[in-house]
Design a protein around this motif. Sequence first.
Motif, PDB file in Angstrom:
ATOM      1  N   GLN A 160      11.006 -27.977  31.131  1.00  0.00           N
ATOM      2  CA  GLN A 160      11.268 -26.719  30.424  1.00  0.00           C
ATOM      3  C   GLN A 160      11.073 -26.922  28.921  1.00  0.00           C
ATOM      4  O   GLN A 160      10.616 -26.039  28.222  1.00  0.00           O
ATOM      5  N   TYR A 161      11.492 -28.077  28.447  1.00  0.00           N
ATOM      6  CA  TYR A 161      11.256 -28.454  27.063  1.00  0.00           C
ATOM      7  C   TYR A 161      10.342 -29.666  27.041  1.00  0.00           C
ATOM      8  O   TYR A 161      10.302 -30.428  27.994  1.00  0.00           O
ATOM      9  N   THR A 162       9.639 -29.824  25.921  1.00  0.00           N
ATOM     10  CA  THR A 162       8.871 -31.038  25.715  1.00  0.00           C
ATOM     11  C   THR A 162       9.643 -31.913  24.736  1.00  0.00           C
ATOM     12  O   THR A 162      10.058 -31.438  23.681  1.00  0.00           O
ATOM     13  N   ALA A 163       9.843 -33.158  25.112  1.00  0.00           N
ATOM     14  CA  ALA A 163      10.578 -34.054  24.222  1.00  0.00           C
ATOM     15  C   ALA A 163       9.716 -34.385  23.005  1.00  0.00           C
ATOM     16  O   ALA A 163       8.485 -34.437  23.095  1.00  0.00           O
ATOM     17  N   ASP A 164      10.385 -34.563  21.846  1.00  0.00           N
ATOM     18  CA  ASP A 164       9.646 -34.968  20.653  1.00  0.00           C
ATOM     19  C   ASP A 164       9.179 -36.415  20.793  1.00  0.00           C
ATOM     20  O   ASP A 164       8.116 -36.781  20.316  1.00  0.00           O
ATOM     21  N   GLU A 165      10.031 -37.216  21.434  1.00  0.00           N
ATOM     22  CA  GLU A 165       9.649 -38.601  21.694  1.00  0.00           C
ATOM     23  C   GLU A 165      10.163 -38.977  23.070  1.00  0.00           C
ATOM     24  O   GLU A 165      11.080 -38.351  23.587  1.00  0.00           O
ATOM     25  N   GLY A 166       9.604 -40.021  23.641  1.00  0.00           N
ATOM     26  CA  GLY A 166      10.140 -40.562  24.882  1.00  0.00           C
ATOM     27  C   GLY A 166       9.380 -40.134  26.116  1.00  0.00           C
ATOM     28  O   GLY A 166       8.538 -39.235  26.071  1.00  0.00           O
ATOM     29  N   THR A 167       9.682 -40.816  27.219  1.00  0.00           N
ATOM     30  CA  THR A 167       8.963 -40.567  28.463  1.00  0.00           C
ATOM     31  C   THR A 167       9.925 -40.476  29.636  1.00  0.00           C
ATOM     32  O   THR A 167      11.044 -40.984  29.590  1.00  0.00           O
ATOM     33  N   VAL A 168       9.450 -39.803  30.684  1.00  0.00           N
ATOM     34  CA  VAL A 168      10.197 -39.714  31.934  1.00  0.00           C
ATOM     35  C   VAL A 168       9.339 -40.343  33.030  1.00  0.00           C
ATOM     36  O   VAL A 168       8.169 -39.983  33.173  1.00  0.00           O
ATOM     37  N   VAL A 221       9.220 -41.183  37.179  1.00  0.00           N
ATOM     38  CA  VAL A 221       9.820 -40.958  38.489  1.00  0.00           C
ATOM     39  C   VAL A 221       9.068 -41.799  39.506  1.00  0.00           C
ATOM     40  O   VAL A 221       7.845 -41.671  39.626  1.00  0.00           O
ATOM     41  N   PHE A 222       9.789 -42.653  40.237  1.00  0.00           N
ATOM     42  CA  PHE A 222       9.189 -43.570  41.221  1.00  0.00           C
ATOM     43  C   PHE A 222       7.993 -44.305  40.629  1.00  0.00           C
ATOM     44  O   PHE A 222       6.941 -44.420  41.257  1.00  0.00           O
ATOM     45  N   GLY A 223       8.151 -44.730  39.388  1.00  0.00           N
ATOM     46  CA  GLY A 223       7.114 -45.515  38.753  1.00  0.00           C
ATOM     47  C   GLY A 223       5.973 -44.721  38.147  1.00  0.00           C
ATOM     48  O   GLY A 223       5.111 -45.282  37.487  1.00  0.00           O
ATOM     49  N   ASN A 224       5.958 -43.414  38.357  1.00  0.00           N
ATOM     50  CA  ASN A 224       4.876 -42.602  37.786  1.00  0.00           C
ATOM     51  C   ASN A 224       5.371 -41.818  36.583  1.00  0.00           C
ATOM     52  O   ASN A 224       6.427 -41.178  36.635  1.00  0.00           O
ATOM     53  N   LEU A 225       4.559 -41.828  35.554  1.00  0.00           N
ATOM     54  CA  LEU A 225       4.902 -41.101  34.339  1.00  0.00           C
ATOM     55  C   LEU A 225       4.756 -39.592  34.592  1.00  0.00           C
ATOM     56  O   LEU A 225       3.751 -39.147  35.134  1.00  0.00           O
ATOM     57  N   LEU A 226       5.779 -38.803  34.211  1.00  0.00           N
ATOM     58  CA  LEU A 226       5.675 -37.351  34.371  1.00  0.00           C
ATOM     59  C   LEU A 226       4.948 -36.755  33.176  1.00  0.00           C
ATOM     60  O   LEU A 226       5.261 -37.085  32.040  1.00  0.00           O
ATOM     61  N   PRO A 227       3.978 -35.860  33.413  1.00  0.00           N
ATOM     62  CA  PRO A 227       3.365 -35.188  32.268  1.00  0.00           C
ATOM     63  C   PRO A 227       4.401 -34.277  31.617  1.00  0.00           C
ATOM     64  O   PRO A 227       5.134 -33.575  32.327  1.00  0.00           O
ATOM     65  N   PRO A 228       4.486 -34.273  30.287  1.00  0.00           N
ATOM     66  CA  PRO A 228       5.509 -33.466  29.633  1.00  0.00           C
ATOM     67  C   PRO A 228       5.200 -31.976  29.735  1.00  0.00           C
ATOM     68  O   PRO A 228       4.028 -31.579  29.804  1.00  0.00           O
ATOM     69  N   GLY A 229       6.261 -31.171  29.762  1.00  0.00           N
ATOM     70  CA  GLY A 229       6.097 -29.727  29.681  1.00  0.00           C
ATOM     71  C   GLY A 229       5.556 -29.070  30.928  1.00  0.00           C
ATOM     72  O   GLY A 229       5.067 -27.953  30.874  1.00  0.00           O
ATOM     73  N   ASN A 230       5.604 -29.747  32.070  1.00  0.00           N
ATOM     74  CA  ASN A 230       5.116 -29.138  33.302  1.00  0.00           C
ATOM     75  C   ASN A 230       6.252 -29.039  34.314  1.00  0.00           C
ATOM     76  O   ASN A 230       6.645 -30.020  34.921  1.00  0.00           O
ATOM     77  N   ARG A 262       6.502 -28.040  37.261  1.00  0.00           N
ATOM     78  CA  ARG A 262       6.241 -28.392  38.651  1.00  0.00           C
ATOM     79  C   ARG A 262       6.228 -29.904  38.870  1.00  0.00           C
ATOM     80  O   ARG A 262       6.455 -30.378  39.980  1.00  0.00           O
ATOM     81  N   ALA A 263       5.924 -30.635  37.801  1.00  0.00           N
ATOM     82  CA  ALA A 263       5.707 -32.070  37.954  1.00  0.00           C
ATOM     83  C   ALA A 263       6.931 -32.759  38.545  1.00  0.00           C
ATOM     84  O   ALA A 263       6.811 -33.552  39.491  1.00  0.00           O
ATOM     85  N   ALA A 264       8.112 -32.440  38.012  1.00  0.00           N
ATOM     86  CA  ALA A 264       9.321 -33.104  38.486  1.00  0.00           C
ATOM     87  C   ALA A 264       9.591 -32.723  39.943  1.00  0.00           C
ATOM     88  O   ALA A 264       9.940 -33.571  40.761  1.00  0.00           O
ATOM     89  N   LEU A 265       9.404 -31.448  40.263  1.00  0.00           N
ATOM     90  CA  LEU A 265       9.620 -30.986  41.642  1.00  0.00           C
ATOM     91  C   LEU A 265       8.694 -31.726  42.594  1.00  0.00           C
ATOM     92  O   LEU A 265       9.116 -32.240  43.630  1.00  0.00           O
ATOM     93  N   ASP A 266       7.408 -31.790  42.224  1.00  0.00           N
ATOM     94  CA  ASP A 266       6.443 -32.440  43.090  1.00  0.00           C
ATOM     95  C   ASP A 266       6.725 -33.927  43.234  1.00  0.00           C
ATOM     96  O   ASP A 266       6.414 -34.535  44.257  1.00  0.00           O
ATOM     97  N   ALA A 267       7.318 -34.517  42.190  1.00  0.00           N
ATOM     98  CA  ALA A 267       7.594 -35.949  42.236  1.00  0.00           C
ATOM     99  C   ALA A 267       8.847 -36.256  43.057  1.00  0.00           C
ATOM    100  O   ALA A 267       9.174 -37.417  43.259  1.00  0.00           O
TER     101      ALA A 267
END
Lengths: 513, 349
Positions: free
Chosen positions: A59-67, A69-78, A80-85
Amino acid sequence: MSGVESAHPVLRLQNITKRFGSVTANEAVTFDLAKGEVIALLGENGAGKTTLMNILFGQYTADEGTVTVFGNLLPPGNPRAALDAGVGMVHQHFTLAENLTVWENIVLGAQPLHAPRLRAGAAKAKIRALSEEFQLKVDPDAKIGALTVGERQRVEILKALYRDARILILDEPTAVLTPQETDALFATLRTAIDLGLSIVFISHKLHEVMAISNRVLVLRHGKLVAERATLDTDRAELSALMVGAETSAPDLAPATPGAALLTLCDLSTPSIGTAPGLRHANLALRAGQITGLAGVSGNGQAALSDLISGLVTPQSGQFEIAGNTVTTWSPRNAIGQGIARIPEDRHKTGTIADFDLTENTILETYATQFSKRGWMNWRKAKAHAESLIETYDVRCSGPDARIRLLSGGNMQKLILGRVLENAPRIILANQPVRGLDIGAVNYVHGRLAAARDAGAAVLLISEDLDEIMRLSDVIHVISDGRLSPEFVRGTMQPEQLGVWMAGDGFEGHDHAA
Amino acid sequence: MRLEPIANPSLARRLTLPALAIVATILIASLLAMIAGGNPMAVLGQILIGAFGSKFALLETLNRATPLIFTGLAIAVAFRAKLWNIGAEAQLYAGAVVVAVLGTGALQLPAPALLTIMALAAMMAGAFLLLVPALLKTRLGVDEVVTTLLFNFIFLLFVSYLLEGPLKDPMGMGWPKSARLIPEARLPRIVDGLRLHWGFAIALIAAIIVWVVDAKTTLGFEMRAVGQNAEAARFAGIPVTKVILKTALLSGGLAALAGFSEVAGLKGSLTLDLSPGFGYTGIVVAMLALLHPLGVVVAALFVAAIFVGADSMSRAIGVPSYLADIMLATALLCMVLAILLTKFRVRRD
């Protein structure tokens, strides 16, 4: 950082920083979630918990940092990405369509809508299997509108599980539940853990955090200030970490109750939408006493609050103020009777966002104190606002500032000032500290206690049982529009009140009353 | 792309953006003028000359602005209280009908008395016309946008009936128009020999009165409170329904004054083409003025200048005067956008 090893974390937040203008909502937050682990994210309102989860969910894009999930980097600001992961979120405010059934809500968004028809049979079978497995009892064909709050929450959890979520994030899941429903939820969560899911549990209720989590992360002012294994800590330490100092409950001297200033006798009011009205309620608010009203939200608190505020008139029964039967009743009558009203929603009901502080302070009294023959006396109004700002320690740029710019705590202080300045006989405080920081909470509670000691009759309505038990001299429980008998401070355990909150104490009492 | 609210827009932002809206309007108008085969500078210049270039042009602009000030005020007052009065056109005609009834010889009084009575009666008629939708709204929850809008058509047909029947001028050679007003019923000119009537002065006074009511009286405070947040107003004990009804009376009355001033000041009789949509243009005026009573005067002058200037430009250069309508629509859209951008910042992410 901690003793809990997380060699292969299922979820990793690394160095998340998010700023809104000059406000830093999250600062360099880093943590791992291991498989089968429950992390409690603890923090006061405004500590940055929700922002953090909104970043995780795109919902928000972080100014810094990464997320990760299960070893895969989530694209910021999407989103659906977290749901799909495989991350599922159960929001504090449910996102269900009331006019659809349980199974329709669950498949909504999971199946393509442009498909010729939804595959109902398979979906329902999967839902039944999941609800069996996770002890989430709910009928797939029931309409959401007909479900209780607890059942709706189960639907939300099923929705996440249906999409094969392996990580569940629960945002203040117990805020709307009775103690018994909370126990059921915890049982479900333990099952989920046994089946290999991982959970982030967001809360500010310490006993729940202690009951369910393996590890506690404490957020304060956007920063991760502490991390503890749940076994190595206790409530006292956590509350100190959360607020940055030991909480000091107001020292309440024993009350010296006086005459009943407001009484309801066998009183009923119309229902408000889906929320019940009062049903044959009996209540006496006495001078010099704080009466607490406990209950799960949506059980008639609004009806009682609206009645005392003057927005609603009784359907039947007796309504007396200071011994006189009330015949004409409106907000203006209520103010005239010396009732100070602190509304539940200070943004929507308590203030007018684009009015300045001066205008907001005189909303209730402009006609009687700040005008003459229809002409406003703005000079007097402004002086009044300035004195309130001073007396009630409202932090603002001045009486000309628009009230929308104030923080919740300062807004509430202004409302307190507005209503307490006229030395009220009766005070209605509906959720007076919801969303406030600890400093403001103590301030508001202190003012209410002082008003009590000065002889006012206070009615405190809150969904926070701790608040009710700490502050009230006597307690009523409300459930489905019915009021329990009066319980004196210290005679009831939370679990006993929980029985009443669930509506189970009333049988046999209805006839007695 | 999304919009992010600005908590406290700076004064510079609040002033620059509306100014930019006007600039954008002029640029778009220039483009259209070019497409129509005119030289944009010449077209815009001719509009300016046509609106302000001579004493005659200036007075014409002021005359044209007069009904727009009244309807603009009517709309601004109503919209501020979130009462969506789209029926200023009908209220204008209600005022005009009253003037045509009382001013054609039915009442024989000295001019000051007759004019006062006509103005008050016109206001009452307009107020009544808006009171009905307001009551339907407060009592039954009927959407006033629909009722006030449809009232316009009903009332215009009613006026048409009156002009073909009871109010028809027997000396009118069969034209659907009312008899001429008697001399005592005419609003005099402000200066002898100049075609500007007292309606303009009354409009300015009305704007000042509305401004004072808004800023200095309890009614103004109540109207603003109800408009901004009716729920909070009701909770604080402000009689919301009463305030909405009072607002309706004030708004309807102001719109009716436009009809009064047009018939008694300019035309001297009632015809069906009395208003080329002043009631609707009043909405544009009020929006351009950001619903501020004194801003209404400025906006009404701006709109009137465009119309008067475009007519004259069209005669001189041959670019169609429809350019005025387009300019007005563009100005409104640009202003709405400017208001949006005052409150929100566009973020790309």
